[in-house]
Design a protein around this motif. Sequence first.
Motif, PDB file in Angstrom:
ATOM      1  N   GLN A  63       7.077 -11.554  -0.203  1.00 23.10           N
ATOM      2  CA  GLN A  63       6.939 -10.576  -1.271  1.00 23.10           C
ATOM      3  C   GLN A  63       5.651  -9.771  -1.125  1.00 23.10           C
ATOM      4  O   GLN A  63       4.580 -10.315  -0.889  1.00 23.10           O
ATOM      5  CB  GLN A  63       6.942 -11.290  -2.633  1.00 23.10           C
ATOM      6  N   ASN A  64       5.786  -8.449  -1.264  1.00 21.37           N
ATOM      7  CA  ASN A  64       4.626  -7.589  -1.128  1.00 21.37           C
ATOM      8  C   ASN A  64       3.583  -7.895  -2.200  1.00 21.37           C
ATOM      9  O   ASN A  64       3.899  -8.394  -3.273  1.00 21.37           O
ATOM     10  CB  ASN A  64       5.047  -6.123  -1.218  1.00 21.37           C
ATOM     11  N   LYS A  65       2.336  -7.568  -1.888  1.00 16.96           N
ATOM     12  CA  LYS A  65       1.225  -7.943  -2.753  1.00 16.96           C
ATOM     13  C   LYS A  65       0.551  -6.687  -3.304  1.00 16.96           C
ATOM     14  O   LYS A  65       0.640  -5.618  -2.708  1.00 16.96           O
ATOM     15  CB  LYS A  65       0.184  -8.752  -1.960  1.00 16.96           C
ATOM     16  N   ASN A  66      -0.147  -6.867  -4.406  1.00 18.37           N
ATOM     17  CA  ASN A  66      -1.116  -5.861  -4.791  1.00 18.37           C
ATOM     18  C   ASN A  66      -2.497  -6.405  -4.454  1.00 18.37           C
ATOM     19  O   ASN A  66      -2.651  -7.549  -4.032  1.00 18.37           O
ATOM     20  CB  ASN A  66      -0.992  -5.490  -6.275  1.00 18.37           C
ATOM     21  N   ILE A  67      -3.504  -5.580  -4.645  1.00 13.50           N
ATOM     22  CA  ILE A  67      -4.840  -5.968  -4.188  1.00 13.50           C
ATOM     23  C   ILE A  67      -5.386  -7.139  -5.000  1.00 13.50           C
ATOM     24  O   ILE A  67      -6.093  -8.005  -4.453  1.00 13.50           O
ATOM     25  CB  ILE A  67      -5.787  -4.757  -4.241  1.00 13.50           C
ATOM     26  N   GLN A  68      -5.060  -7.204  -6.273  1.00  9.40           N
ATOM     27  CA  GLN A  68      -5.529  -8.331  -7.089  1.00  9.40           C
ATOM     28  C   GLN A  68      -4.992  -9.658  -6.551  1.00  9.40           C
ATOM     29  O   GLN A  68      -5.715 -10.659  -6.476  1.00  9.40           O
ATOM     30  CB  GLN A  68      -5.097  -8.134  -8.546  1.00  9.40           C
ATOM     31  N   GLN A  69      -3.721  -9.669  -6.149  1.00  5.09           N
ATOM     32  CA  GLN A  69      -3.147 -10.892  -5.573  1.00  5.09           C
ATOM     33  C   GLN A  69      -3.809 -11.227  -4.247  1.00  5.09           C
ATOM     34  O   GLN A  69      -4.016 -12.407  -3.934  1.00  5.09           O
ATOM     35  CB  GLN A  69      -1.639 -10.705  -5.379  1.00  5.09           C
ATOM     36  N   LEU A  70      -4.146 -10.198  -3.492  1.00  7.21           N
ATOM     37  CA  LEU A  70      -4.814 -10.436  -2.211  1.00  7.21           C
ATOM     38  C   LEU A  70      -6.196 -11.054  -2.423  1.00  7.21           C
ATOM     39  O   LEU A  70      -6.613 -11.946  -1.681  1.00  7.21           O
ATOM     40  CB  LEU A  70      -4.925  -9.114  -1.444  1.00  7.21           C
ATOM     41  N   ILE A  71      -6.894 -10.613  -3.442  1.00  2.00           N
ATOM     42  CA  ILE A  71      -8.207 -11.187  -3.754  1.00  2.00           C
ATOM     43  C   ILE A  71      -8.081 -12.671  -4.075  1.00  2.00           C
ATOM     44  O   ILE A  71      -8.876 -13.504  -3.598  1.00  2.00           O
ATOM     45  CB  ILE A  71      -8.853 -10.422  -4.927  1.00  2.00           C
ATOM     46  N   GLU A  72      -7.081 -13.023  -4.856  1.00  2.32           N
ATOM     47  CA  GLU A  72      -6.884 -14.431  -5.207  1.00  2.32           C
ATOM     48  C   GLU A  72      -6.550 -15.267  -3.983  1.00  2.32           C
ATOM     49  O   GLU A  72      -7.007 -16.405  -3.844  1.00  2.32           O
ATOM     50  CB  GLU A  72      -5.772 -14.551  -6.256  1.00  2.32           C
ATOM     51  N   LEU A  73      -5.756 -14.715  -3.063  1.00  2.00           N
ATOM     52  CA  LEU A  73      -5.414 -15.437  -1.844  1.00  2.00           C
ATOM     53  C   LEU A  73      -6.658 -15.679  -0.991  1.00  2.00           C
ATOM     54  O   LEU A  73      -6.828 -16.755  -0.405  1.00  2.00           O
ATOM     55  CB  LEU A  73      -4.370 -14.663  -1.042  1.00  2.00           C
ATOM     56  N   VAL A  74      -7.522 -14.671  -0.885  1.00  2.00           N
ATOM     57  CA  VAL A  74      -8.750 -14.838  -0.097  1.00  2.00           C
ATOM     58  C   VAL A  74      -9.589 -15.961  -0.676  1.00  2.00           C
ATOM     59  O   VAL A  74     -10.124 -16.817   0.054  1.00  2.00           O
ATOM     60  CB  VAL A  74      -9.540 -13.511  -0.061  1.00  2.00           C
ATOM     61  N   VAL A  77     -16.071  -9.728   0.864  1.00  2.00           N
ATOM     62  CA  VAL A  77     -14.683  -9.308   1.029  1.00  2.00           C
ATOM     63  C   VAL A  77     -14.050  -9.015  -0.327  1.00  2.00           C
ATOM     64  O   VAL A  77     -13.297  -8.042  -0.488  1.00  2.00           O
ATOM     65  CB  VAL A  77     -13.885 -10.383   1.800  1.00  2.00           C
ATOM     66  N   THR A  78     -14.358  -9.834  -1.321  1.00  2.00           N
ATOM     67  CA  THR A  78     -13.840  -9.586  -2.662  1.00  2.00           C
ATOM     68  C   THR A  78     -14.345  -8.248  -3.199  1.00  2.00           C
ATOM     69  O   THR A  78     -13.588  -7.473  -3.800  1.00  2.00           O
ATOM     70  CB  THR A  78     -14.248 -10.725  -3.611  1.00  2.00           C
ATOM     71  N   GLY A  79     -15.629  -7.975  -2.971  1.00  2.00           N
ATOM     72  CA  GLY A  79     -16.181  -6.693  -3.400  1.00  2.00           C
ATOM     73  C   GLY A  79     -15.499  -5.521  -2.705  1.00  2.00           C
ATOM     74  O   GLY A  79     -15.227  -4.485  -3.322  1.00  2.00           O
ATOM     75  N   LEU A  80     -15.202  -5.673  -1.401  1.00  2.00           N
ATOM     76  CA  LEU A  80     -14.499  -4.622  -0.663  1.00  2.00           C
ATOM     77  C   LEU A  80     -13.121  -4.363  -1.261  1.00  2.00           C
ATOM     78  O   LEU A  80     -12.720  -3.207  -1.465  1.00  2.00           O
ATOM     79  CB  LEU A  80     -14.361  -5.013   0.810  1.00  2.00           C
ATOM     80  N   LEU A  84       0.495  -3.406  -1.361  1.00  2.00           N
ATOM     81  CA  LEU A  84       0.139  -3.641   0.036  1.00  2.00           C
ATOM     82  C   LEU A  84       1.166  -4.510   0.737  1.00  2.00           C
ATOM     83  O   LEU A  84       1.766  -5.407   0.133  1.00  2.00           O
ATOM     84  CB  LEU A  84      -1.224  -4.336   0.137  1.00  2.00           C
ATOM     85  N   VAL A  85       1.336  -4.251   2.008  1.00  2.00           N
ATOM     86  CA  VAL A  85       1.948  -5.185   2.950  1.00  2.00           C
ATOM     87  C   VAL A  85       0.871  -5.521   3.969  1.00  2.00           C
ATOM     88  O   VAL A  85       0.205  -4.621   4.494  1.00  2.00           O
ATOM     89  CB  VAL A  85       3.186  -4.589   3.634  1.00  2.00           C
ATOM     90  N   VAL A  86       0.671  -6.818   4.220  1.00  2.00           N
ATOM     91  CA  VAL A  86      -0.357  -7.249   5.164  1.00  2.00           C
ATOM     92  C   VAL A  86       0.323  -7.645   6.470  1.00  2.00           C
ATOM     93  O   VAL A  86       1.213  -8.505   6.483  1.00  2.00           O
ATOM     94  CB  VAL A  86      -1.175  -8.432   4.602  1.00  2.00           C
TER      95      VAL A  86
END
Length: 970
Positions: free
Chosen positions: A956-967, A716-719, A733-735
């Motif tokens: 707060q909206n996220k960018n993809i780097q923040q999403l990776i950290e959350l995962v 998932v991180t690679g994706l 991003l908004v999830v």
Amino acid sequence: MNILPRNIPVARVLGYMYTVLWPFPAWDSLSVSLGLWTQGLQLLWIEVELLVKGHSDLGEVTPEIKASERETAVAIADLEWREMEGDDCGFHYGDGTNEAQDNDFPTVERSRLQEMLSLLGLETYQVQKLSLQDSLQISFDSMKNWAPQLPKDLPWHFLRKLQALNSEARNTTMVLDLPLDTRPAEKESQMEEEMMYWDPAEDIAADDIYSFSELPTPDTPVNPLDLLCALLLSADSFLQQEVMLKMSLCQFALPLVLPDSENHYHTFLLWALRGVVRTWWSQPPRGLGSFREDSVVLSRVPTFAFVRMDVSSNSKSQLLNAILSLGCWQWDCFWHRDLNLGTNPREIADGLVEISWFFPSGREDLDAFPEPMAFLNLRGDIGSHWLQFKFLTEVSSAVFILTDNISKKEYKLLYSLKESTTKYYFILSPYRGKRNTNLRFLNRLIPVLKIDHSHVLVKVSSTDSESFVKRIRAIVGSVARSPCRRVSVEDMAHAARKLGLRVDEDCEDCQKAKDRMERITRKIKDADAYRRDELRLQGDTGRKAAQVEREFCQLQWTPDPPEKHRAELRRRFLELRMQQNGQEPALGVQEFIAGISSPSPGERQYFLRWMEWGLARVGQPWLRQPSETLLTLRPKLGGTSDLSEPLWPEPLGVEHFLREMGQLYEAESCLVEAGRLPASQRRFAHFPGLAVELLLTGLPLELVDGGTLSVPVRWVTGLLKELHIHLDRRSRLVVLSSLGVPGTGKSTLLNTMFGLRFATGRSCSPRGAFMQLITVAEGFSQDLGCDHILVIDSGGLVGGASAGDRFELEVSLATLLLGLSNVTVVSLAETKDIPPAIVHAFLRLEKTGHMPNYQFVYQSLHDGAVPSPKPRDRRQLLDPPSDLSRAAAQMEKQGGGFRTLAGLAFCDPERQHIWHIPALWHGAPPMAAVSLGYSEAIFELKRCLLENIRNGLSNQNKNIQQLIELVRRL
């Protein structure tokens, strides 16, 4: 010396010469006449070549017809019709306003088509076709229930309404009147000319003389069928497929043969119909019936065609709608002239062939027929569209011809069908046409068409409509019970090819993709055995690795974990990953990887669609259960038992091949991280890039492994890293996620709201979680505050159980999705009970301080309106039972500090945070259409979600780097 082969009919030669030379033009246009004469001789010579090669008729030409030969076949069919007209109808050159001459004037048709495309703003999509992704972008218009104000708004209005499964999608009226001076001068002058020189003897329905009060007006500039044809001609294959799917859910008749006279070919839409899957009650001759689910393209059924010859006082479309409807429920499957949805005459849609099906539900009071049947409808006069009519006679069990006149011209046309084995029925009006002439020619046709007087039906008046419809139904049922032709849409495509029609599925990319799919699926005899033998990394080794990694992650939250236990888990984990890495991908997986690695984007998309259908066909059959079954079984399966096993076997799908790729990537990445494998020896590092390409074209990708309910973190991180590279600077991003009870329409809700492709209609609810990306239009992204919306659809959370491994997995899944989300839609059943897993996830998230925006959706599963609850009732919906509250608080170590969900989820129950959605279907499936109330409620929910995102009410909206950290953290 005779230079022609002996099997060339002399009459045909004379017919060609007569067609191009008579009436002889004035000498000042002699060059034009000579050009036409030359063209006629060229067509004749091409046919001579075909006959010399051994083809005595166009119907025997091989299916692999080249483009030039296809155009020739269409032109020959037109000339055959002119030949049959004989002395009754001379061939005249003029302005082409007569409907009967439409196909004879490609130049005039070209101007009509280009004029229509220009009016609708679609002329720019003739080279670079309109794509599915273009139609799904979020824009300003996505937040308002707007009505079109200009003709150029109509295609987008149609697509948005259709995406929302709105039954009013065909409405082409506009809210603001256009000034009269905006009407094209050419069109206006043509209208005046028609009014001044109108002749009742021309090809116009007799009852149209009462319709002059409904002349084209600025607020209804386009016939809905013209709009549909123009849009399909401007769309790529995948948008065409989506339009067909949505139209079928709305119970609209679907285009089968798409006319395009400008380019000298008509298209048979086989590929576009492939995605339409229907479920119906199948009653075998012996034994118990059951629900069957299959593609409409593959089902062989009796087929009945309805056509108009010359003029008819009776409406084919209204008659077909009545045949397909039973009792008080009436549905306008076929558009007809009495609908207040745009009443302009057709400009480019004549020659369109539509198809619709009847499917039984198993209830005698609702089923007009005991088995599935197909109904075809040709728009326009058969004389003007001889090629389409010839096609219908070759694929239909019976053809119903509606007409008021049978003259010498019509007699010659029908006499040419003397070798046909199709059954023919005539529907006449006693008040129109020449009664004696009709009878004389009918008596001559009876022995020619091998019919009797029972095949001639007279519709006396509108007062006998019900009894007349019953009579037609009885005839249809009698034909279906007798030995008759049964064809599938695939069979129809073979007949279409022989007649020179273009088949959309015959393009090179599509056929290459199909061949590759067949190389994979022909080796699958048993889905379970194939998963075990070919998708080996998902077997016991993969499940054990997921379990060890889950235990290892849980130690991260344990104070002072034993180092020895941590080291043991790490050792076992690496051993399992080494075992996986030591295995080569199976041949089927290698073929799949080659398919999605194709340099042609079109071939990749075709391959994925073919794989979806191919795997659905080879999967193990199971008894199809309606979605409500899950809800009725849930109380019995709940309680203290642990739902460690699924309710139904998981069908084999594309996700299993992508999951295998993910496991290959995971194993290799683990060994590289541990220093067991040099980075230079990696073989699968490009896999995330391949998968992201698929995500960007609309394929849902697996975020949570459905087999183990675990997150393959490295995959998932690679994706996400690859996604960040592809999106470049537009990575805000908004999830938006969806959780809830199985069988409550979560996936259907998201698909309807945003036009997505999450799996629906399977016997078992989807497992794990899938993500799909929606693009926000650049002009709207600044206002909305994000560039893309990442939508996550989860498997159902089965309520009742509150302990065990399965329950802990569900809690972890809910916690992950809620933690990643800015906005969460919680879909619940009519029973209004909230699954314990969601309650536990709320409690765990409260510790982190993460508060997404929540919307609770209660969807009715039965017909009837659902009253909106009062504010007091809304608050009670979010208060779980006290025993559940105490148990959840104790398990999550909250003590007495537990609050109700109303407070915990930061919801105000008196505002629109709780939604009651009406039932999906209007009527009883499978003949039911999506209810207008459902569509409108889903649109209001969508508008509310976008408003919350726009106004910053979500987290707060996220960018993809923040999403990776959350995962990684969750």
